[in-house]
Design a protein around this motif. Structure first.
Motif, PDB file in Angstrom:
ATOM      1  N   LEU A   1      36.078  14.282 -26.348  1.00 33.66           N
ATOM      2  CA  LEU A   1      35.105  14.251 -25.265  1.00 33.66           C
ATOM      3  C   LEU A   1      35.705  14.863 -24.009  1.00 33.66           C
ATOM      4  CD1 LEU A   1      32.210  13.076 -24.789  1.00 33.66           C
ATOM      5  CD2 LEU A   1      33.326  11.067 -23.821  1.00 33.66           C
TER       6      LEU A   1
ATOM      7  N   ILE B   1      31.852  18.445 -25.565  1.00 31.77           N
ATOM      8  CA  ILE B   1      32.862  18.047 -26.548  1.00 31.77           C
ATOM      9  C   ILE B   1      33.725  19.248 -26.904  1.00 31.77           C
ATOM     10  CG2 ILE B   1      33.204  17.275 -28.934  1.00 31.77           C
ATOM     11  CD1 ILE B   1      30.834  15.439 -28.609  1.00 31.77           C
TER      12      ILE B   1
ATOM     13  N   HIS C   1      26.443  15.261 -29.003  1.00 32.87           N
ATOM     14  CA  HIS C   1      25.997  14.036 -28.334  1.00 32.87           C
ATOM     15  C   HIS C   1      27.197  13.266 -27.791  1.00 32.87           C
ATOM     16  CE1 HIS C   1      24.176  10.012 -27.898  1.00 32.87           C
ATOM     17  NE2 HIS C   1      23.021  10.648 -27.804  1.00 32.87           N
ATOM     18  N   GLU C   2      27.028  12.719 -26.595  1.00 34.60           N
ATOM     19  CA  GLU C   2      28.138  12.033 -25.929  1.00 34.60           C
ATOM     20  C   GLU C   2      28.638  10.844 -26.737  1.00 34.60           C
ATOM     21  OE1 GLU C   2      29.299  10.268 -21.504  1.00 34.60           O
ATOM     22  OE2 GLU C   2      27.259  10.942 -21.926  1.00 34.60           O
ATOM     23  N   GLU C   3      27.750  10.119 -27.404  1.00 32.05           N
ATOM     24  CA  GLU C   3      28.148   8.933 -28.152  1.00 32.05           C
ATOM     25  C   GLU C   3      28.322   9.203 -29.651  1.00 32.05           C
ATOM     26  OE1 GLU C   3      25.394   5.828 -27.332  1.00 32.05           O
ATOM     27  OE2 GLU C   3      25.882   5.723 -25.196  1.00 32.05           O
TER      28      GLU C   3
ATOM     29  N   GLU D   1      34.406  16.523 -19.921  1.00 33.26           N
ATOM     30  CA  GLU D   1      33.315  16.404 -18.963  1.00 33.26           C
ATOM     31  C   GLU D   1      32.240  17.449 -19.259  1.00 33.26           C
ATOM     32  OE1 GLU D   1      32.507  16.270 -14.130  1.00 33.26           O
ATOM     33  OE2 GLU D   1      34.544  16.549 -14.910  1.00 33.26           O
TER      34      GLU D   1
ATOM     35  N   PHE E   1      26.743  19.286 -24.140  1.00 33.44           N
ATOM     36  CA  PHE E   1      25.847  18.357 -24.804  1.00 33.44           C
ATOM     37  C   PHE E   1      24.486  19.015 -25.021  1.00 33.44           C
ATOM     38  CE2 PHE E   1      28.524  15.180 -22.372  1.00 33.44           C
ATOM     39  CZ  PHE E   1      29.260  14.796 -23.479  1.00 33.44           C
TER      40      PHE E   1
END
Length: 228
Positions: free
Chosen positions: A153, A158, A204-206, A155, A172
């Motif tokens: 991850l 990814i 996706h961030e998660e 800023e 993202f």
């Protein structure tokens, strides 16, 4: 050029000298976002661009395109999708904030055009803008990217680091592959359409980076690949 509906699981032989990607003279406006030195060999079967199509930096979104279209649009709707078999019609207006994602309540059409694998064809905007050695990735190349690269991850996106230690950053969002989704067997779906999805890379961030499907009428980013 690969035929309109042609499929190929291998890169065509590069027409330039080794490790050189030819740029069409008419596309100089895309510089410096995608140049020959901006394709990164991650130790995979193809090289991946360090930036999205028409992006000026690795974590910039760049241009958005519907699946199989080569022109940007102000709105990405079922009603203005180029590859509706008889023209796609829907019965209400979608608020601007939802135009990239919203689904219609009604589609007066039996199916979308089966345009097949568009990677390297005249429906592949990366190929049309940047030349014979550049194209949209195919699904199996996206799966290789996800399977063999380490994810970190950063800023805004990814970082994907390949087996050889080199890396690219992806913002993202959703990225098209050139592969159409053939799984349209759900009888409980409200749509009567076939081949309504394109396969995509989802950053996706998660959830991290995965390969999934998305409505091909939507405006989506493109990260080109090139022959090694």
């Amino acid at each position: 050029m690969v035929p309109r509906n042609g499929r190929s699981s291998e890169c065509r032989p590069c027409l330039t000298q080794p490790n050189v990607i030819m740029m069409k003279e008419t596309n100089q406006k895309l510089r410096p976002s995608i140049e020959k030195e901006n394709f990164v060999d991650l130790g995979l079967h193809v090289k991946w661009a360090s930036c999205n199509l028409k992006a000026a930096s690795p974590l910039e979104r760049g241009a958005l395109y519907a699946f199989g279209e080569t022109e940007e649009k102000s709105k990405y709707l079922f009603s203005n999708y180029k590859h509706g078999k008889n023209g796609v019609v829907y019965d209400y207006d979608v608020p601007p904030m939802f135009q990239d994602y919203a689904c219609p309540k009604k589609i007066d059409i039996e199916e979308f055009e089966d345009i097949g694998n568009i990677s390297g064809t005249d429906m592949d905007v990366a190929h049309m803008l940047l030349g014979d050695d550049v194209r949209m990735p195919e699904e199996h190349e996206a799966e290789e990217l996800v399977r063999l690269c380490k994810q970190q991850l950063v800023e805004g996106g990814i970082r994907l680091t390949g087996p050889n230690g080199r890396s690219i950053d992806m913002p993202f969002g959703i990225f098209w592959t050139g592969t159409l989704d053939n799984d349209t067997s759900d009888p409980n779906n409200m749509f009567i359409t076939t081949k309504r999805y394109g396969r995509c890379i989802h950053v996706h961030e998660e959830l991290g980076v995965t390969v999934s499907s998305y409505y091909r009428t939507a405006g989506v980013m493109i990260r080109p690949v090139a022959c090694k």
